[in-house]
Enzyme design. Structure first.
Site, PDB file in Angstrom:
ATOM      1  N   GLU A   1      24.409  41.982  14.946  1.00 21.51           N
ATOM      2  CA  GLU A   1      23.172  42.652  14.544  1.00 21.51           C
ATOM      3  C   GLU A   1      23.429  44.087  14.080  1.00 21.51           C
ATOM      4  O   GLU A   1      24.142  44.836  14.728  1.00 21.51           O
ATOM      5  CB  GLU A   1      22.231  42.672  15.761  1.00 21.51           C
ATOM      6  CG  GLU A   1      20.947  43.408  15.529  1.00 21.51           C
ATOM      7  CD  GLU A   1      20.351  43.958  16.822  1.00 21.51           C
ATOM      8  OE1 GLU A   1      20.464  43.299  17.876  1.00 21.51           O
ATOM      9  OE2 GLU A   1      19.780  45.059  16.769  1.00 21.51           O
TER      10      GLU A   1
ATOM     11  N   SER B   1      17.129  46.017  13.476  1.00 19.88           N
ATOM     12  CA  SER B   1      15.937  45.342  14.009  1.00 19.88           C
ATOM     13  C   SER B   1      14.740  45.925  13.299  1.00 19.88           C
ATOM     14  O   SER B   1      14.678  47.134  13.069  1.00 19.88           O
ATOM     15  CB  SER B   1      15.780  45.630  15.498  1.00 19.88           C
ATOM     16  OG  SER B   1      16.659  44.831  16.215  1.00 19.88           O
TER      17      SER B   1
ATOM     18  N   ARG C   1      27.398  50.758  12.963  1.00 19.03           N
ATOM     19  CA  ARG C   1      27.715  49.325  12.911  1.00 19.03           C
ATOM     20  C   ARG C   1      27.866  48.845  11.470  1.00 19.03           C
ATOM     21  O   ARG C   1      28.718  48.006  11.186  1.00 19.03           O
ATOM     22  CB  ARG C   1      26.629  48.516  13.617  1.00 19.03           C
ATOM     23  CG  ARG C   1      26.682  48.676  15.118  1.00 19.03           C
ATOM     24  CD  ARG C   1      25.871  47.604  15.806  1.00 19.03           C
ATOM     25  NE  ARG C   1      25.667  47.935  17.207  1.00 19.03           N
ATOM     26  CZ  ARG C   1      24.857  47.268  18.002  1.00 19.03           C
ATOM     27  NH1 ARG C   1      24.142  46.259  17.537  1.00 19.03           N
ATOM     28  NH2 ARG C   1      24.728  47.623  19.270  1.00 19.03           N
TER      29      ARG C   1
ATOM     30  N   ARG D   1      20.923  56.489  23.582  1.00 18.81           N
ATOM     31  CA  ARG D   1      20.671  55.365  24.493  1.00 18.81           C
ATOM     32  C   ARG D   1      21.476  55.576  25.780  1.00 18.81           C
ATOM     33  O   ARG D   1      22.718  55.604  25.726  1.00 18.81           O
ATOM     34  CB  ARG D   1      21.083  54.035  23.854  1.00 18.81           C
ATOM     35  CG  ARG D   1      20.359  53.691  22.563  1.00 18.81           C
ATOM     36  CD  ARG D   1      19.007  53.051  22.809  1.00 18.81           C
ATOM     37  NE  ARG D   1      18.202  53.019  21.602  1.00 18.81           N
ATOM     38  CZ  ARG D   1      18.100  51.963  20.795  1.00 18.81           C
ATOM     39  NH1 ARG D   1      18.756  50.860  21.057  1.00 18.81           N
ATOM     40  NH2 ARG D   1      17.321  52.025  19.736  1.00 18.81           N
TER      41      ARG D   1
ATOM     42  N   GLU E   1      22.594  53.752  27.957  1.00 22.18           N
ATOM     43  CA  GLU E   1      23.014  52.417  28.400  1.00 22.18           C
ATOM     44  C   GLU E   1      24.475  52.492  28.811  1.00 22.18           C
ATOM     45  O   GLU E   1      25.294  53.003  28.041  1.00 22.18           O
ATOM     46  CB  GLU E   1      22.916  51.418  27.243  1.00 22.18           C
ATOM     47  CG  GLU E   1      21.528  51.216  26.718  1.00 22.18           C
ATOM     48  CD  GLU E   1      21.523  50.549  25.335  1.00 22.18           C
ATOM     49  OE1 GLU E   1      20.617  49.749  25.097  1.00 22.18           O
ATOM     50  OE2 GLU E   1      22.399  50.842  24.518  1.00 22.18           O
TER      51      GLU E   1
ATOM     52  N   ARG F   1      30.491  47.727  20.404  1.00 24.06           N
ATOM     53  CA  ARG F   1      29.279  47.818  19.574  1.00 24.06           C
ATOM     54  C   ARG F   1      28.367  48.956  19.976  1.00 24.06           C
ATOM     55  O   ARG F   1      27.403  49.253  19.285  1.00 24.06           O
ATOM     56  CB  ARG F   1      28.450  46.525  19.678  1.00 24.06           C
ATOM     57  CG  ARG F   1      29.154  45.264  19.298  1.00 24.06           C
ATOM     58  CD  ARG F   1      28.198  44.082  19.295  1.00 24.06           C
ATOM     59  NE  ARG F   1      27.346  44.017  20.465  1.00 24.06           N
ATOM     60  CZ  ARG F   1      27.724  43.556  21.649  1.00 24.06           C
ATOM     61  NH1 ARG F   1      28.951  43.118  21.822  1.00 24.06           N
ATOM     62  NH2 ARG F   1      26.893  43.524  22.670  1.00 24.06           N
ATOM     63  N   HIS F   2      28.625  49.524  21.139  1.00 20.80           N
ATOM     64  CA  HIS F   2      27.665  50.478  21.687  1.00 20.80           C
ATOM     65  C   HIS F   2      28.225  51.881  21.845  1.00 20.80           C
ATOM     66  O   HIS F   2      29.382  52.064  22.176  1.00 20.80           O
ATOM     67  CB  HIS F   2      27.172  49.991  23.057  1.00 20.80           C
ATOM     68  CG  HIS F   2      26.298  48.778  22.966  1.00 20.80           C
ATOM     69  ND1 HIS F   2      26.786  47.514  23.158  1.00 20.80           N
ATOM     70  CD2 HIS F   2      24.977  48.651  22.675  1.00 20.80           C
ATOM     71  CE1 HIS F   2      25.803  46.637  23.001  1.00 20.80           C
ATOM     72  NE2 HIS F   2      24.692  47.303  22.705  1.00 20.80           N
TER      73      HIS F   2
END
Ligand code: ATP
Length: 615
Positions: free
Chosen positions: A535, A538, A589, A378, A380, A386-387
């Site tokens: 989370e 998903s 996670r 990712r 991002e 969390r990332h």
């Protein structure tokens, strides 16, 4: 008479001292003792090179020896002879002691030093984990790291030897009176080895006087008889093992300006009780070897691998088959944003943002149930606990016969299986990690009482029982991270579980391939799974009818003919594809939140973030 009087007290003492001072070899020394003590030379003044000054009485006596003077001189001579005898005995004892300690020659020289190709230790190899009463008094060999060492005077050294993880034992090395197998030089050498050096030792297993608190193997100690250096540690370690095994003091590698950073740490309850933090995340990641040697990191790593195994095990037992999705792809799989692009010969390629399309290709290709485990990328710029820019996805996809809840419940069962398995298989590791990163027990729902809230029910709970700021949250908008956490706390209180499902997400919050609820198109047949209010997964039912897919793409503003998307839609045109659904779990996670770690970066072997690509 004069000669007879002077001879006994003459020079024995002074000559012996002189000879002792200049002799190195104790054998020479003995011969000197023998020579001078046992058979003094005829002319001592010649032998000593310096005659003692004439004594008062003697001089007088020489002139006119009186009876009284002669007696006095005789007594004095006797006294001197006694004194000389005692000195000789003392010197002999000292020489013997020196010889015992090796003297000039090191009698233990073959029992220590840098390891050579010819070095051989024949003793039995015993792992510290398996050390028991049956080994008492036996000689064993061990390869270990020097975890700690200290000299106790000049004749003894204490050396803590760590074989793996926190399996360490106290080693004692003390000088033998005979100078071997352990000499004074050997003890000095061992006591000065650099920490984290790797050594091969031979030792006898003994009971310590009292349990050694600083070592995991506390009921035994090793009396070292050989020690060879296989690889030396540096003079100064970049990070000590003690520091590496403490809670990380700061996550400043991440950008504190990003709200979720500090928020995440706070809410994950890294409390003061974690002990004095001693190294930052940057120090840890810059010292990967010591970071990894820390027992806490090894416990986390083992738990991580068990999660992978249990995931595969549960699914395989239910007829899922594994497949491999590519990492290099021609077009973004989840839309144009957040994708790493790289040159690819005369064109460009992307790193896969998820194996989503490929899982579906497998179902379209006739596999009924599939799963894959692999890296997900990712692009991002999310500097949060969390990332990461690369993480590991545990992905599954399966045919649906009647309802998407078949998939939802399959994943729920799989995660519960993982959590129960961790508790059963890793109780010791979890306790070890908790001692450093305190956490409350990860609460699971009772069998048959799993908590599945619809998104709308979750928002309602937040509005009615959550913090003031969430009084007006909407059923149509996705939840923010603080909302998720507040809901997690409410669910824990109300249902006594840290794990629950949030189902029926609003249409606007899900990607184009998610099917809408036929009874309420405002929501989708899609869910998130939550751990400690965050989370971890998903998933949902996918659209398997090409016309519906095209319509939904247009509704989301995506051109069905765009590169990557067209090929995806064509899959559903090329043959009839059964209804299907699945989910993607973030492994990092799951590990981090199960253990209540302050960051996913601690749950990952080599975290990749916007600011870190090394080591
Ligand atoms: P988030 O909103 O938290 O960024 P997401 O909705 O983008 O996550 P999905 O695309 O649904 O996440 O990915 C599925 C799972 O993959 C997530 O639930 C999470 O466990 C994991 N995941 C997603 N992005 C990351 C990331 N950048 N780093 C680590 N894990 C991630």
């Amino acid at each position: 008479m004069l000669e007879a009087k002077v001879t006994p007290h003459w020079p024995k003492e002074s000559l012996i001292e002189t000879d002792l001072q200049h002799s190195c070899e104790h054998r020479q020394f003995h011969s000197l003792i023998n020579r001078h003590v046992r058979s003094p030379p005829a002319d001592p003044t010649q032998a000593s090179g310096s005659a003692p000054p004439p004594e008062e009485g003697a001089a007088e006596g020489a002139a006119a020896p009186s009876k009284k003077g002669a007696k006095k001189a005789e007594a004095k001579a006797k006294k001197e002879a006694e004194k000389a005898k005692r000195a000789a005995e003392r010197a002999a004892a000292e020489a013997q002691a020196k010889a015992a300690a090796g003297g000039g020659e090191d009698l233990a020289k073959d029992n220590y030093g840098n390891i050579q190709p010819s070095t051989k230790v024949d003793a039995e190899r015993v792992n510290l984990k398996k050390l028991g009463e049956e080994h008492l008094g036996k000689t064993i060999k061990l390869r270990a790291w020097i975890q700690n060492s200290r000299m106790q005077g000049a004749k003894m050294a204490f050396v803590e030897l760590r074989e793996e993880r926190n399996w360490a034992i106290q080693g004692v090395m003390s000088v033998n009176p005979e100078g071997k197998p352990v000499s004074k030089q050997m003890v000095k050498w061992a006591g000065n080895l650099n920490l984290e050096s790797f050594v091969l030792v031979e030792a006898t297993v003994q009971k310590p006087l009292e349990p050694v608190k600083s070592c995991r193997v506390s009921n035994y100690e090793l009396h070292l008889t050989k020690c060879y250096l296989i690889a030396t540690g540096p003079e100064v370690l970049g990070m000590t093992l003690n520091a590496a095994n403490k809670a990380i003091s700061s996550f400043d590698d991440e950008d504190p300006a990003q709200d979720a950073t500090t928020e995440g740490v706070k809410d994950l309850s890294l409390t003061e009780a974690a002990g004095a933090p001693s190294a930052t995340l940057v120090t840890h990641l810059n010292n990967p070897v010591m970071h990894k040697r820390a027992p806490v990191q090894q416990a986390i790593a083992d738990i991580r691998m068990t999660v992978r195994k249990l995931f595969a095990q549960y699914l395989e037992e239910r007829d899922f088959v594994q497949f491999e999705a590519p990492c290099l792809i021609g077009a973004a799989s989840e839309g144009g944003a957040n994708v790493f692009q790289l040159p690819y010969f005369d064109t460009s390629a992307c790193l896969a943002q998820s194996p989503q399309f490929y899982k579906q290709f497998e179902i379209a290709g006739g596999r009924k149930r599939v799963f894959c485990i692999g890296p997900v990328f990712r692009a991002e710029n999310s500097n949060t606990p969390r990332h990461m820019t690369e993480f590991t996805g545990l992905d599954m996809e399966m045919e649906i016969e009647d309802s998407y809840t078949e998939v939802r419940d399959m994943i729920e069962g799989c995660l519960l299986y993982i959590f129960r398995g961790l508790k059963e298989k890793h109780a010791d590791d979890i306790a070890l990690i908790r001692a450093i990163y305190p956490s409350e027990e990860f609460l699971l729902p009772e069998a048959g009482k799993e908590v599945r809230l619809t998104f709308a029910e979750g928002q309602k709970l937040l509005r009615e029982e959550g913090p003031e700021e969430f009084r007006n949250v909407s059923d149509d908008e996705d939840m923010s991270t603080p909302q998720e956490k507040a809901l997690g706390a409410l669910v824990r209180k109300k249902y006594n579980t840290d794990f629950y499902v949030l189902d029926k997400f609003p249409e606007g919050a899900r990607p184009f391939y998610t099917i809408e609820d036929p009874e309420n198109p405002k929501v989708t047949n899609a869910y998130d799974f939550m751990m400690r209010g965050q989370e971890i997964l998903s998933g949902g039912q996918r659209i398997h009818i090409p016309e519906l897919l095209e319509a939904r793409l247009r509704k989301k503003g995506i051109d069905p003919a765009s590169p990557g998307i067209k090929e995806y839609v064509d899959v559903f045109r090329s043959a009839g594809v059964p209804p299907h659904g699945g989910g993607g779990i973030g492994l990092d996670r799951v590990v981090a939140w199960y253990l209540n770690l302050p960051s996913v970066h601690l749950a990952c072997f080599y975290p990749r973030t916007p600011k870190r690509l090394l080591p």
